[in-house]
Design a protein around this motif. Structure first.
Motif, short mmCIF file in Angstrom:
data_model
loop_
_atom_site.label_atom_id
_atom_site.label_comp_id
_atom_site.label_asym_id
_atom_site.label_seq_id
_atom_site.Cartn_x
_atom_site.Cartn_y
_atom_site.Cartn_z
N ASP A 139 14.31 -16.82 0.06
CA ASP A 139 13.52 -15.72 -0.39
C ASP A 139 14.55 -14.44 -0.41
O ASP A 139 15.43 -14.40 0.48
CB ASP A 139 13.18 -15.48 0.47
CG ASP A 139 11.71 -16.11 0.02
OD1 ASP A 139 11.72 -16.78 -0.95
OD2 ASP A 139 10.25 -16.39 1.02
N ARG A 164 15.76 -10.91 -1.87
CA ARG A 164 15.41 -8.86 -3.39
C ARG A 164 16.53 -8.02 -3.25
O ARG A 164 17.53 -8.45 -3.28
CB ARG A 164 14.85 -8.59 -1.25
CG ARG A 164 14.17 -7.09 -1.90
CD ARG A 164 13.75 -6.17 -1.64
NE ARG A 164 12.38 -7.14 -1.46
CZ ARG A 164 11.10 -6.26 -0.98
NH1 ARG A 164 11.13 -4.85 -0.05
NH2 ARG A 164 9.90 -6.72 -0.73
N SER A 200 17.71 -5.06 -5.15
CA SER A 200 17.76 -3.49 -5.99
C SER A 200 17.73 -3.19 -7.23
O SER A 200 18.94 -4.40 -7.73
CB SER A 200 18.02 -2.57 -5.13
OG SER A 200 20.18 -2.82 -5.38
N ALA A 239 14.53 -8.17 -13.14
CA ALA A 239 13.72 -6.39 -13.20
C ALA A 239 14.26 -6.62 -11.39
O ALA A 239 13.91 -7.69 -10.65
CB ALA A 239 12.26 -6.40 -13.39
N PRO A 240 14.33 -5.41 -10.87
CA PRO A 240 14.01 -4.93 -9.05
C PRO A 240 13.21 -6.16 -8.64
O PRO A 240 12.07 -5.58 -8.56
CB PRO A 240 13.95 -3.82 -9.33
CG PRO A 240 15.21 -3.00 -10.04
CD PRO A 240 14.38 -4.37 -11.47
N GLY A 241 13.16 -6.29 -6.90
CA GLY A 241 12.01 -6.81 -6.74
C GLY A 241 12.50 -8.16 -5.85
O GLY A 241 13.73 -8.27 -5.36
N ASP A 242 11.84 -9.45 -5.44
CA ASP A 242 11.78 -10.59 -5.06
C ASP A 242 11.64 -11.43 -5.78
O ASP A 242 11.42 -12.27 -6.40
CB ASP A 242 10.33 -10.87 -4.00
CG ASP A 242 10.10 -10.10 -2.91
OD1 ASP A 242 11.32 -9.14 -2.38
OD2 ASP A 242 9.18 -9.12 -2.67
N TYR A 243 13.20 -12.38 -5.56
CA TYR A 243 13.10 -13.49 -6.69
C TYR A 243 12.79 -15.16 -5.40
O TYR A 243 13.54 -14.57 -3.49
CB TYR A 243 14.44 -13.37 -7.17
CG TYR A 243 14.69 -12.52 -7.50
CD1 TYR A 243 14.79 -13.28 -9.00
CD2 TYR A 243 14.29 -11.07 -7.93
CE1 TYR A 243 15.16 -12.39 -10.41
CE2 TYR A 243 14.16 -10.61 -8.79
CZ TYR A 243 14.83 -11.07 -10.22
OH TYR A 243 14.68 -10.02 -11.02
N PRO A 284 12.22 -14.75 -10.93
CA PRO A 284 11.44 -13.62 -10.31
C PRO A 284 9.96 -14.11 -9.05
O PRO A 284 9.30 -15.41 -9.91
CB PRO A 284 10.50 -13.19 -10.75
CG PRO A 284 11.96 -13.34 -12.27
CD PRO A 284 12.26 -14.95 -12.25
N GLN A 285 9.69 -13.79 -8.42
CA GLN A 285 8.52 -14.45 -7.75
C GLN A 285 7.57 -14.50 -7.98
O GLN A 285 7.29 -13.04 -8.86
CB GLN A 285 8.85 -14.12 -6.10
CG GLN A 285 9.23 -14.36 -4.88
CD GLN A 285 9.84 -13.83 -3.44
OE1 GLN A 285 8.17 -13.67 -3.18
NE2 GLN A 285 10.22 -14.57 -2.48
N HIS A 286 6.00 -14.86 -7.78
CA HIS A 286 4.86 -14.93 -8.89
C HIS A 286 3.77 -15.03 -7.80
O HIS A 286 4.01 -16.07 -6.99
CB HIS A 286 4.69 -15.70 -9.68
CG HIS A 286 3.58 -15.64 -10.68
ND1 HIS A 286 2.60 -16.27 -10.53
CD2 HIS A 286 3.85 -14.69 -11.97
CE1 HIS A 286 2.01 -15.76 -11.56
NE2 HIS A 286 2.47 -14.61 -11.41
#
Length: 452
Positions: free
Chosen positions: A226, A228, A230, A241-245, A314-316
């Motif tokens: 996991d 993250r 920015s 897009a920024p976020g958790d991957y 990207p996480q879902h």
């Protein structure tokens, strides 16, 4: 007696030697200069400013010309590189497709000869290789569309850990006993939203590349993690897009790659393998699939230190997933008096599809383009469903045909068929990609009519 002072020397009365020096300097003062101790006159300042401005203007124009020349040179270089890539792409496509077409043509020709000789038992022997060559050709077009990020994906929530673990046996058989496979899975709960079949294909491509980089054996490591990112981490990554991957990494202990090879690894048909041992589409397919899925792909390598490819998706949010059946059922017979309007400008494809639907009991009306289809409807034809190709000639694409048909027959079921969906379709549209099995088409028609 009165004393009268002696008259001074003339030079002394006028200031002596010092005064003479001053007069000498006055005679050599710049023209237009003011009196001693005064600054430059206004007209002199204006002249100096004008001269300096002209000098700066000439320097700016020279700089602009230099920038334009450099931009033109860079544009020419980009065009040369683009044409080189196009040449490499078209040459690779022509090579691979010609090989596949030769396999199809040769197999069909022999099958035709055997049928004419009455040796029908041998016909199937030659039809199967033709089918296999067709499947390879379909796979090639999918890889090309993946590189161009134009393939139609079917994203679903995917457990990356479970997917990798489920592929372990396949990967071991693929890489062989001389390569040790290690899995370092994060055992997390997060899902990624992607096309699971394409993700499996991408990972298998990476494992095959890793195997080929270790001809003497070695270690292949697949890991998940996991991460993250920015906005600063994703500068230059269009669509991410920024976020958790979730990161899926594939690492080998091979020889690694030099910098000049790394710069080109994602180009289609670029390969360092000998002729016949690689298409050069593996990494380009991975790149296109990941970017189309909103992710990022990174490659790290150095000579003598192996290679790591990092696929970041990207996480879902976790969603309950329904397992699809492994085998598709045989399509059922049509309901009573069900009519399908089939629109496709490719006669051979349309006629074969229509024949299979008729075998199942459907009444099929055929049209080669949009105007012909609308002419049938305006003539009073009754239909229960529209099946239309997306890319059509004569002024109407498949979407426009569907809109016109629904104006005349509101709520009628629609199914689009396409070899390349360059036209944007309405959200939630039913689509089937060419090439498809005729029974697949029949099942989709049956399901659409059942929901009516």
């Amino acid at each position: 007696m009165a004393l009268v002072p002696e008259p001074r020397h003339a030079g002394a009365r006028r200031g002596g030697p010092h005064r003479r020096v001053v007069r000498h300097l006055d005679r050599h003062r710049r023209p237009g200069a003011g009196p001693r101790g005064a600054g430059p006159r206004p007209q002199q300042l204006e002249a100096q400013v004008a001269a300096r401005t002209a000098e700066l203007r000439r320097a700016l124009e020279s700089l602009r010309a230099e920038v334009e020349q450099r931009e033109q040179a860079e544009a020419n270089l980009r065009q040369m590189q683009k044409m080189e890539a196009v040449g490499q792409l078209t040459g690779g496509i022509a090579h691979d497709f010609n090989n596949m077409l030769q396999g199809i043509a040769g197999s069909l020709e022999i099958a035709q000869l055997r049928a004419a000789e009455g040796r029908t038992a041998e016909v199937l022997r030659y039809l199967e290789p033709a089918r296999q060559a067709l499947d390879r050709a379909a796979g090639l077009t999918r890889r090309l569309l993946a590189f161009a990020r134009r393939q139609r994906l079917e994203p679903k929530p995917v457990d990356a850990d479970a997917l990798v673990a489920g592929m372990a046996d396949l990967v071991r058989r693929t890489v062989g006993p001389s390569i040790r496979l290690e899995l370092h899975l994060r055992d997390g709960r997060a899902r990624v939203l992607c096309d699971s079949a394409e993700l499996e294909s991408a990972l298998l491509n990476l494992c095959i590349n890793a195997r080929d980089a270790m001809p003497e054996g070695g270690r292949l490591t697949i890991g998940t993690e996991d991460v993250r990112f920015s906005a600063a981490d994703l500068v230059g990554q269009e669509g991410a897009a920024p976020g958790d991957y979730v990161e899926i990494s594939v690492t080998d202990t091979g020889n690694g790659m030099p910098t000049d090879v790394m710069e080109r690894v994602f180009e289609p048909f670029f390969t360092t393998k000998p002729i016949g041992q690689g298409t050069g589409l593996g990494l380009s397919q991975v790149y296109g699939f990941v970017r189309q899925s909103g992710g990022v792909v990174r490659i790290e390598s150095a000579l003598g230190r192996g290679t790591t490819v990092r696929v970041r998706l990207p996480q879902h949010a976790q969603v309950h997933m329904v397992k699809e059946p492994d085998t598709a059922p045989v399509p059922n017979e049509a309901g009573p008096d069900q009519t399908v309007l089939l629109v496709d400008d490719e006669d051979v494809a349309r006629e074969a599809a229509a024949e299979r639907l008729r075998e199942l009991g459907y009444r099929v009306l055929e049209a080669a383009d949009g105007p012909a289809a609308l002419h049938l409807l305006d003539g009073g034809a009754r239909i229960d469903m529209l099946v239309t190709d997306v890319g059509l000639p004569n002024g109407m694409n498949g979407r426009q045909v569907a809109e016109a048909v629904r104006e005349r027959r509101p709520g009628i079921p629609l199914l689009f068929i396409t070899g390349y969906a360059g036209t944007e379709l309405p959200p939630g549209s039913e689509v089937i990609d060419k090439p498809f099995e005729l029974d697949t088409l029949a099942r989709r028609v049956q399901a659409a009519l059942a929901r009516r």
